[in-house]
Design an enzyme around this catalytic site. Structure first.
Site, PDB file in Angstrom:
ATOM      1  N   ASP A  35     -53.770 -13.315  18.951  1.00  0.00           N
ATOM      2  CA  ASP A  35     -53.999 -12.672  17.650  1.00  0.00           C
ATOM      3  C   ASP A  35     -52.831 -11.805  17.170  1.00  0.00           C
ATOM      4  O   ASP A  35     -52.932 -11.145  16.136  1.00  0.00           O
ATOM      5  CB  ASP A  35     -55.267 -11.811  17.719  1.00  0.00           C
ATOM      6  CG  ASP A  35     -56.507 -12.689  17.833  1.00  0.00           C
ATOM      7  OD1 ASP A  35     -56.419 -13.883  17.488  1.00  0.00           O
ATOM      8  OD2 ASP A  35     -57.556 -12.178  18.273  1.00  0.00           O
ATOM      9  N   HIS A 238     -23.999 -12.855  23.578  1.00  0.00           N
ATOM     10  CA  HIS A 238     -25.329 -12.599  23.006  1.00  0.00           C
ATOM     11  C   HIS A 238     -26.259 -11.949  24.026  1.00  0.00           C
ATOM     12  O   HIS A 238     -27.441 -12.272  24.093  1.00  0.00           O
ATOM     13  CB  HIS A 238     -25.936 -13.892  22.453  1.00  0.00           C
ATOM     14  CG  HIS A 238     -25.249 -14.370  21.218  1.00  0.00           C
ATOM     15  ND1 HIS A 238     -25.392 -15.644  20.709  1.00  0.00           N
ATOM     16  CD2 HIS A 238     -24.393 -13.738  20.369  1.00  0.00           C
ATOM     17  CE1 HIS A 238     -24.651 -15.765  19.616  1.00  0.00           C
ATOM     18  NE2 HIS A 238     -24.032 -14.628  19.381  1.00  0.00           N
ATOM     19  N   ASP A 255     -23.773  -3.799  19.814  1.00  0.00           N
ATOM     20  CA  ASP A 255     -23.768  -4.511  18.528  1.00  0.00           C
ATOM     21  C   ASP A 255     -25.172  -4.374  17.972  1.00  0.00           C
ATOM     22  O   ASP A 255     -26.101  -5.040  18.442  1.00  0.00           O
ATOM     23  CB  ASP A 255     -23.394  -5.989  18.749  1.00  0.00           C
ATOM     24  CG  ASP A 255     -23.221  -6.751  17.431  1.00  0.00           C
ATOM     25  OD1 ASP A 255     -23.664  -6.239  16.386  1.00  0.00           O
ATOM     26  OD2 ASP A 255     -22.664  -7.864  17.469  1.00  0.00           O
ATOM     27  N   ASP A 266     -24.136  -4.585  10.084  1.00  0.00           N
ATOM     28  CA  ASP A 266     -23.753  -5.276  11.323  1.00  0.00           C
ATOM     29  C   ASP A 266     -22.567  -4.519  11.912  1.00  0.00           C
ATOM     30  O   ASP A 266     -21.454  -4.622  11.381  1.00  0.00           O
ATOM     31  CB  ASP A 266     -23.397  -6.734  10.980  1.00  0.00           C
ATOM     32  CG  ASP A 266     -23.127  -7.578  12.212  1.00  0.00           C
ATOM     33  OD1 ASP A 266     -23.309  -7.080  13.336  1.00  0.00           O
ATOM     34  OD2 ASP A 266     -22.740  -8.758  12.037  1.00  0.00           O
ATOM     35  N   HIS A 345     -14.714 -16.189  19.437  1.00  0.00           N
ATOM     36  CA  HIS A 345     -15.466 -16.277  18.174  1.00  0.00           C
ATOM     37  C   HIS A 345     -14.543 -15.982  16.993  1.00  0.00           C
ATOM     38  O   HIS A 345     -13.383 -15.610  17.170  1.00  0.00           O
ATOM     39  CB  HIS A 345     -16.692 -15.354  18.185  1.00  0.00           C
ATOM     40  CG  HIS A 345     -16.393 -13.888  18.422  1.00  0.00           C
ATOM     41  ND1 HIS A 345     -15.923 -13.064  17.434  1.00  0.00           N
ATOM     42  CD2 HIS A 345     -16.511 -13.120  19.531  1.00  0.00           C
ATOM     43  CE1 HIS A 345     -15.778 -11.837  17.920  1.00  0.00           C
ATOM     44  NE2 HIS A 345     -16.115 -11.848  19.197  1.00  0.00           N
ATOM     45  N   HIS A 349     -17.937 -12.870   9.156  1.00  0.00           N
ATOM     46  CA  HIS A 349     -18.875 -13.741   8.434  1.00  0.00           C
ATOM     47  C   HIS A 349     -19.331 -12.980   7.196  1.00  0.00           C
ATOM     48  O   HIS A 349     -19.173 -11.750   7.117  1.00  0.00           O
ATOM     49  CB  HIS A 349     -20.069 -14.116   9.331  1.00  0.00           C
ATOM     50  CG  HIS A 349     -20.705 -12.929  10.026  1.00  0.00           C
ATOM     51  ND1 HIS A 349     -21.602 -12.089   9.411  1.00  0.00           N
ATOM     52  CD2 HIS A 349     -20.522 -12.410  11.271  1.00  0.00           C
ATOM     53  CE1 HIS A 349     -21.969 -11.129  10.251  1.00  0.00           C
ATOM     54  NE2 HIS A 349     -21.320 -11.298  11.386  1.00  0.00           N
ATOM     55  N   HIS A 356     -25.912 -13.159   9.064  1.00  0.00           N
ATOM     56  CA  HIS A 356     -24.904 -14.201   8.808  1.00  0.00           C
ATOM     57  C   HIS A 356     -25.270 -14.759   7.442  1.00  0.00           C
ATOM     58  O   HIS A 356     -26.063 -15.688   7.334  1.00  0.00           O
ATOM     59  CB  HIS A 356     -24.938 -15.284   9.896  1.00  0.00           C
ATOM     60  CG  HIS A 356     -24.453 -14.783  11.216  1.00  0.00           C
ATOM     61  ND1 HIS A 356     -24.452 -15.545  12.350  1.00  0.00           N
ATOM     62  CD2 HIS A 356     -23.926 -13.579  11.582  1.00  0.00           C
ATOM     63  CE1 HIS A 356     -23.964 -14.839  13.365  1.00  0.00           C
ATOM     64  NE2 HIS A 356     -23.645 -13.636  12.922  1.00  0.00           N
ATOM     65  N   GLU A 379     -14.602  -8.336  12.856  1.00  0.00           N
ATOM     66  CA  GLU A 379     -15.086  -8.040  14.203  1.00  0.00           C
ATOM     67  C   GLU A 379     -14.311  -8.726  15.324  1.00  0.00           C
ATOM     68  O   GLU A 379     -14.863  -9.531  16.071  1.00  0.00           O
ATOM     69  CB  GLU A 379     -16.562  -8.410  14.309  1.00  0.00           C
ATOM     70  CG  GLU A 379     -16.930  -9.801  13.815  1.00  0.00           C
ATOM     71  CD  GLU A 379     -18.420 -10.100  14.016  1.00  0.00           C
ATOM     72  OE1 GLU A 379     -18.893  -9.973  15.154  1.00  0.00           O
ATOM     73  OE2 GLU A 379     -19.089 -10.466  13.028  1.00  0.00           O
ATOM     74  N   TYR A 383     -12.709 -10.281  25.640  1.00  0.00           N
ATOM     75  CA  TYR A 383     -13.708 -10.306  26.709  1.00  0.00           C
ATOM     76  C   TYR A 383     -13.044 -10.885  27.948  1.00  0.00           C
ATOM     77  O   TYR A 383     -12.679 -12.068  27.963  1.00  0.00           O
ATOM     78  CB  TYR A 383     -14.906 -11.164  26.273  1.00  0.00           C
ATOM     79  CG  TYR A 383     -15.361 -10.841  24.865  1.00  0.00           C
ATOM     80  CD1 TYR A 383     -16.251  -9.795  24.610  1.00  0.00           C
ATOM     81  CD2 TYR A 383     -14.847 -11.552  23.761  1.00  0.00           C
ATOM     82  CE1 TYR A 383     -16.631  -9.474  23.313  1.00  0.00           C
ATOM     83  CE2 TYR A 383     -15.216 -11.237  22.465  1.00  0.00           C
ATOM     84  CZ  TYR A 383     -16.108 -10.198  22.243  1.00  0.00           C
ATOM     85  OH  TYR A 383     -16.465  -9.882  20.965  1.00  0.00           O
ATOM     86  N   ARG A 400     -15.589  -5.271  21.549  1.00  0.00           N
ATOM     87  CA  ARG A 400     -15.616  -5.775  20.163  1.00  0.00           C
ATOM     88  C   ARG A 400     -15.710  -4.556  19.254  1.00  0.00           C
ATOM     89  O   ARG A 400     -16.367  -3.577  19.608  1.00  0.00           O
ATOM     90  CB  ARG A 400     -16.808  -6.717  19.926  1.00  0.00           C
ATOM     91  CG  ARG A 400     -16.910  -7.213  18.486  1.00  0.00           C
ATOM     92  CD  ARG A 400     -17.830  -8.433  18.304  1.00  0.00           C
ATOM     93  NE  ARG A 400     -19.216  -8.199  18.634  1.00  0.00           N
ATOM     94  CZ  ARG A 400     -19.810  -8.604  19.738  1.00  0.00           C
ATOM     95  NH1 ARG A 400     -19.137  -9.276  20.650  1.00  0.00           N
ATOM     96  NH2 ARG A 400     -21.090  -8.343  19.967  1.00  0.00           N
ATOM     97  N   GLU A 402     -16.567  -3.888  15.253  1.00  0.00           N
ATOM     98  CA  GLU A 402     -17.065  -4.602  14.069  1.00  0.00           C
ATOM     99  C   GLU A 402     -17.435  -3.637  12.960  1.00  0.00           C
ATOM    100  O   GLU A 402     -18.235  -2.729  13.159  1.00  0.00           O
ATOM    101  CB  GLU A 402     -18.304  -5.428  14.453  1.00  0.00           C
ATOM    102  CG  GLU A 402     -18.966  -6.105  13.259  1.00  0.00           C
ATOM    103  CD  GLU A 402     -20.108  -7.019  13.652  1.00  0.00           C
ATOM    104  OE1 GLU A 402     -20.800  -6.742  14.646  1.00  0.00           O
ATOM    105  OE2 GLU A 402     -20.313  -8.025  12.939  1.00  0.00           O
TER     106      GLU A 402
END
Ligand code: GLY
Ligand code: MN
Ligand code: MN
Length: 433
Positions: A35, A238, A255, A266, A345, A349, A356, A379, A383, A400, A402
């Protein structure tokens, strides 16, 4: 935003269509387990054109000399409203949101064949959702069944997103104001996270600090799952487990940003858990920061979409050579793609209602040119996973940085600058905890 803004957007869409009928449903509610539902989030296209936030709603826009916008939505239901809260119902929704007509959603399948009769085209998000595709085919077949009675069925199905993506790509003053605020709330949350982090705390505790700030400032939700990644976790792009303990001497990459009134920010920041960058961390950090500065400096009207990425790559490639991560010349590292071991990467974007966001990156095979009102992220990162041949003192450094950048008439304006970013700013922010 008042209903006039949405009416104007519907008029502009109808003008571009010239003729035909657009059908734009909002997002469905989704069951999480038994539910319990996932938190509801409207469809961005639907919301862009209506401002209507209830589920089970569809906008039908009939283009032509006098365009008509028709809303299909849930009926009033006093019993359900006791459980789930207020529903406008078609009449009140029509008046409050400025539609020409509104009907119960249960009448959609019965009315669509009539609305599509003798229309040249159906504008639809074909392929986005198989249930909606099947319904649209059903409407078209129902119109075709009437051809012997002299009714013509639409000969073309067009993707309504092609028109809407271009509209959404250029942000209005009202949209920019909301995005500014979303950026500011998110930036303050990052500073809060810096002040709360220390060895022994857990990644999820810092995530909680971010969420606390988002909600406290009135943002409805995080714009995407927060990444709070200490040490080696920062090299998992991610990473969203956010379950590990923060260790003295590690960096913490965050991030995370909020969604406010349908618009995303972002932001990524990377800082030392203990408040002081080690010499190796500082070296890599300042390289990424220099790459970001070079990228942001290219942002201005008329510049290529790809210019920030190319500017960042040059600085990163030089840094990788300096740090013994790559060998050869900058051109050779760029040419061979060797840098992708440490930077896999792109540098940004589009940003808007979706993190995105929509909008083409190329036109006619060429990177498109930046225009005032576009909002993008910048960004770059680096790594460094443990591997043979990689200097050991750099292992598990994942960085990173950004920011969200608005293209103004002259340059790029960083909307997220309230989030501490230089080594000195970060150490000062953490010192002040
Ligand atoms: N947070 C998603 C991204 O940076 O693209
Ligand atoms: Mn991003
Ligand atoms: Mn991000």
């Amino acid at each position: 935003m008042n209903s006039q803004i949405y009416r104007t957007r519907r008029r502009l869409l109808a003008e571009q269509m010239q003729s035909g009928v657009a059908v734009i449903p909002t997002a469905p509610e989704r069951v999480r387990n038994r539910d319990s539902h996932y938190p509801y989030r409207f469809d961005s296209y639907f919301h862009y054109l209506t401002g209507f936030t209830e589920p089970e709603a569809v906008l039908v826009l009939v283009a032509g000399d006098v365009p008509r916008s028709i809303l299909f939505c849930r009926e009033k239901n006093p019993e359900r409203e006791v459980w789930d809260g207020f529903r406008h119902g078609p009449e009140a929704a029509r008046d409050a949101f400025g539609f020409d007509e509104a009907h119960p959603i249960a009448r959609l399948d019965e009315m669509m064949p009539k609305l599509l009769a003798d229309q040249p085209s159906l504008y639809f998000h074909l392929g986005a959702d198989s249930d909606w595709d099947a319904r649209a085919v059903g409407w078209l077949n129902a119109v075709r069944a009437e051809v012997r009675n002299g009714v013509a069925a639409p000969a073309a199905i067009r993707d309504v997103r092609v028109l809407l993506d271009e509209m959404r790509l250029i942000k209005s003053a009202g949209e920019i104001a909301v995005m500014r605020r979303a950026a500011e709330i998110s930036a303050v949350a990052h500073c809060r996270a810096m002040q709360q982090a220390k060895p022994g705390r857990y990644e999820y505790e810092i995530e909680a600090e971010l969420l606390h700030e988002f909600r406290l400032q009135g943002a409805q939700a995080p714009a995407y799952p927060s990444i709070v990644a200490g040490g080696a976790n920062a090299c998992v792009l991610h990473y969203v487990d956010n379950s590990a303990v923060l260790r003295d001497g590690d960096l913490l990459l965050i991030d995370a940003a909020c969604e406010l009134d349908g618009y995303a920010a972002d932001i990524t920041r990377t800082f030392p858990v203990n408040g002081r960058f080690s010499p190796a961390q500082k070296d890599v950090y300042e390289m990424v920061l220099a790459a970001q500065a070079a990228a942001i400096a290219t942002v201005k009207p008329g510049a290529s979409w790809d210019a920030p990425h190319q500017a960042a790559l040059k600085v990163l490639a030089q840094g990788m050579i300096d740090f013994g991560l790559s060998t050869g010349s900058v051109d050779a590292v760029l040419e061979s793609g060797d840098y992708k071991c440490f930077y896999m990467h792109k540098t940004g974007h589009w940003l808007g209602m979706d993190v995105h966001d929509v909008g083409d990156y190329k036109r006619g095979g060429e990177w498109r040119k930046l225009e005032p009102g576009m909002v993008m992220t910048v960004e770059p990162g680096c790594y460094i996973r443990p591997a043979e041949g990689v200097p050991e003192h750099l292992w598990n450094i994942g960085i990173r940085i950004e920011d969200d950048v608005l293209v103004t008439n002259r340059a790029g304006e960083v909307l997220t600058e309230a989030a501490s970013k230089t080594v000195r700013e970060i150490e000062a922010t953490m010192e002040a905890r």
